[in-house]
Design a protein around this motif. Structure first.
Motif, PDB file in Angstrom:
ATOM      1  N   GLN A 297     -49.193  16.174  -0.732  1.00 25.88           N
ATOM      2  CA  GLN A 297     -49.138  14.808  -0.238  1.00 25.88           C
ATOM      3  C   GLN A 297     -50.437  14.053  -0.535  1.00 25.88           C
ATOM      4  N   LEU A 298     -50.337  12.727  -0.619  1.00 26.79           N
ATOM      5  CA  LEU A 298     -51.507  11.886  -0.795  1.00 26.79           C
ATOM      6  C   LEU A 298     -52.247  11.727   0.530  1.00 26.79           C
ATOM      7  N   TYR A 299     -53.488  11.272   0.439  1.00 21.25           N
ATOM      8  CA  TYR A 299     -54.307  11.164   1.645  1.00 21.25           C
ATOM      9  C   TYR A 299     -53.700  10.222   2.679  1.00 21.25           C
ATOM     10  N   LYS A 300     -52.991   9.172   2.227  1.00 18.41           N
ATOM     11  CA  LYS A 300     -52.388   8.227   3.164  1.00 18.41           C
ATOM     12  C   LYS A 300     -51.258   8.851   3.968  1.00 18.41           C
ATOM     13  N   ASP A 301     -50.712   9.952   3.456  1.00 17.96           N
ATOM     14  CA  ASP A 301     -49.667  10.669   4.190  1.00 17.96           C
ATOM     15  C   ASP A 301     -50.255  11.699   5.144  1.00 17.96           C
ATOM     16  N   LEU A 302     -51.551  11.983   5.003  1.00 22.27           N
ATOM     17  CA  LEU A 302     -52.205  12.997   5.836  1.00 22.27           C
ATOM     18  C   LEU A 302     -53.002  12.383   6.982  1.00 22.27           C
ATOM     19  N   PHE A 303     -53.448  11.145   6.808  1.00 27.59           N
ATOM     20  CA  PHE A 303     -54.308  10.510   7.803  1.00 27.59           C
ATOM     21  C   PHE A 303     -53.769   9.130   8.164  1.00 27.59           C
ATOM     22  N   THR A 304     -53.918   8.768   9.434  1.00 24.37           N
ATOM     23  CA  THR A 304     -53.515   7.435   9.877  1.00 24.37           C
ATOM     24  C   THR A 304     -54.546   6.410   9.426  1.00 24.37           C
ATOM     25  N   GLU A 305     -54.196   5.138   9.514  1.00 25.03           N
ATOM     26  CA  GLU A 305     -55.131   4.079   9.135  1.00 25.03           C
ATOM     27  C   GLU A 305     -56.378   4.108  10.008  1.00 25.03           C
ATOM     28  N   ASP A 306     -56.198   4.399  11.294  1.00 25.89           N
ATOM     29  CA  ASP A 306     -57.353   4.477  12.194  1.00 25.89           C
ATOM     30  C   ASP A 306     -58.278   5.624  11.799  1.00 25.89           C
ATOM     31  N   GLU A 307     -57.703   6.750  11.417  1.00 28.89           N
ATOM     32  CA  GLU A 307     -58.523   7.894  11.009  1.00 28.89           C
ATOM     33  C   GLU A 307     -59.283   7.584   9.724  1.00 28.89           C
ATOM     34  N   ILE A 308     -58.634   6.896   8.804  1.00 29.42           N
ATOM     35  CA  ILE A 308     -59.289   6.525   7.547  1.00 29.42           C
ATOM     36  C   ILE A 308     -60.467   5.594   7.825  1.00 29.42           C
ATOM     37  N   LYS A 309     -60.277   4.651   8.754  1.00 35.46           N
ATOM     38  CA  LYS A 309     -61.367   3.735   9.115  1.00 35.46           C
ATOM     39  C   LYS A 309     -62.526   4.482   9.769  1.00 35.46           C
ATOM     40  N   LYS A 310     -62.219   5.504  10.567  1.00 37.45           N
ATOM     41  CA  LYS A 310     -63.276   6.299  11.194  1.00 37.45           C
ATOM     42  C   LYS A 310     -64.082   7.056  10.147  1.00 37.45           C
ATOM     43  N   PHE A 311     -63.406   7.562   9.113  1.00 37.27           N
ATOM     44  CA  PHE A 311     -64.122   8.221   8.018  1.00 37.27           C
ATOM     45  C   PHE A 311     -65.092   7.241   7.364  1.00 37.27           C
ATOM     46  N   GLN A 312     -64.637   5.993   7.195  1.00 33.77           N
ATOM     47  CA  GLN A 312     -65.472   4.995   6.527  1.00 33.77           C
ATOM     48  C   GLN A 312     -66.641   4.555   7.414  1.00 33.77           C
ATOM     49  N   ASN A 313     -66.337   4.239   8.676  1.00 37.03           N
ATOM     50  CA  ASN A 313     -67.343   3.634   9.551  1.00 37.03           C
ATOM     51  C   ASN A 313     -68.281   4.654  10.195  1.00 37.03           C
ATOM     52  N   ASN A 314     -67.755   5.817  10.542  1.00 33.31           N
ATOM     53  CA  ASN A 314     -68.552   6.790  11.296  1.00 33.31           C
ATOM     54  C   ASN A 314     -69.126   7.909  10.429  1.00 33.31           C
ATOM     55  N   LEU A 315     -68.449   8.208   9.316  1.00 32.13           N
ATOM     56  CA  LEU A 315     -68.850   9.369   8.515  1.00 32.13           C
ATOM     57  C   LEU A 315     -69.286   8.993   7.105  1.00 32.13           C
ATOM     58  N   ASN A 316     -69.255   7.698   6.783  1.00 28.78           N
ATOM     59  CA  ASN A 316     -69.658   7.219   5.442  1.00 28.78           C
ATOM     60  C   ASN A 316     -68.847   7.864   4.319  1.00 28.78           C
TER      61      ASN A 316
END
Length: 218
Positions: free
Chosen positions: A35-54
């Protein structure tokens, strides 16, 4: 196992995650084979990766694609120890390798069964494809029929190039392919394949043979 820059970048990004976060990421990859990453993680989780984990969306996608490829290699070759060695040689920390190993011990058999039902093993997902044909007249030379017309008074041919003429019936054909992997920032890659007339004929004959074999299976 072949290692390219995508996998090396994925290792660097995975190393930047804490062990609990790494367990989540690798666990998701195990949970939904191919599966692609969008099928593994929610939009909120993706934003947390960007904002909190760079970890940007593209970097997260690369981690998923790269380690899906790694898992497919382990499934196909049954060489976990060799893959772990390659990952270590390319900078993956021992703690992160241990996460990968434990996830494989726990979910490897189930993953192997499920991935064989849905065989996908790519590091880049093809987003678009295009092609065009170029006929190169300057490489379409055929021998002249009346060679005597090009001989001098001594019966010799002064220029061997005169023995050939340009003929559209003998084109050198170049197929230019354009591919674009998924992701907004990925560039279009181009590559070309050149065929002479005889090679084109041979290609189509082989395609016909393949089609006949497929028809017999249906």
């Amino acid at each position: 196992m072949k290692v390219n820059k995508n996998l090396q970048d994925a290792i660097i990004n995975l190393n930047s995650l804490s062990i609990p976060r790494t367990e989540i990421v690798i666990g998701r990859i195990f949970s939904k084979p191919g599966q692609l990453y969008k099928d593994l993680f929610t939009e909120d989780e993706i934003k947390k990766f960007q904002n909190n984990l760079n970890i940007s969306e593209q970097q997260l996608a690369n981690i998923v694609n790269a380690f899906t490829f790694v898992l497919m290699h382990v499934v196909a070759e049954r060489n976990l120890s060799q893959v772990e060695e390659v990952l270590g040689q390319n900078g993956m920390s021992q703690d992160h390798i241990e996460v990968f190993r434990q996830q494989w011990i726990q979910y490897g058999n189930e993953y192997s069964i499920r991935i064989r039902e849905k065989p996908i093993a790519v590091q880049d997902v093809l987003h678009s494809f295009n092609w065009k044909i170029s006929l190169q007249v300057d490489e379409s030379r055929l021998p002249q029929k009346n060679v005597a017309n090009f001989m001098n008074v001594d019966g010799k041919i002064e220029d061997a190039n005169d023995l050939y003429s340009y003929d559209a019936r003998n084109p050198a054909t170049t197929f230019v392919f354009e591919t674009k992997p998924s992701g907004e920032n990925n560039k279009v890659d181009k590559f070309s394949i050149k065929f002479q007339k005889a090679q084109i004929q041979d290609l189509f004959e082989q395609l016909e043979s393949i089609q006949e074999s497929l028809d017999k299976l249906i």
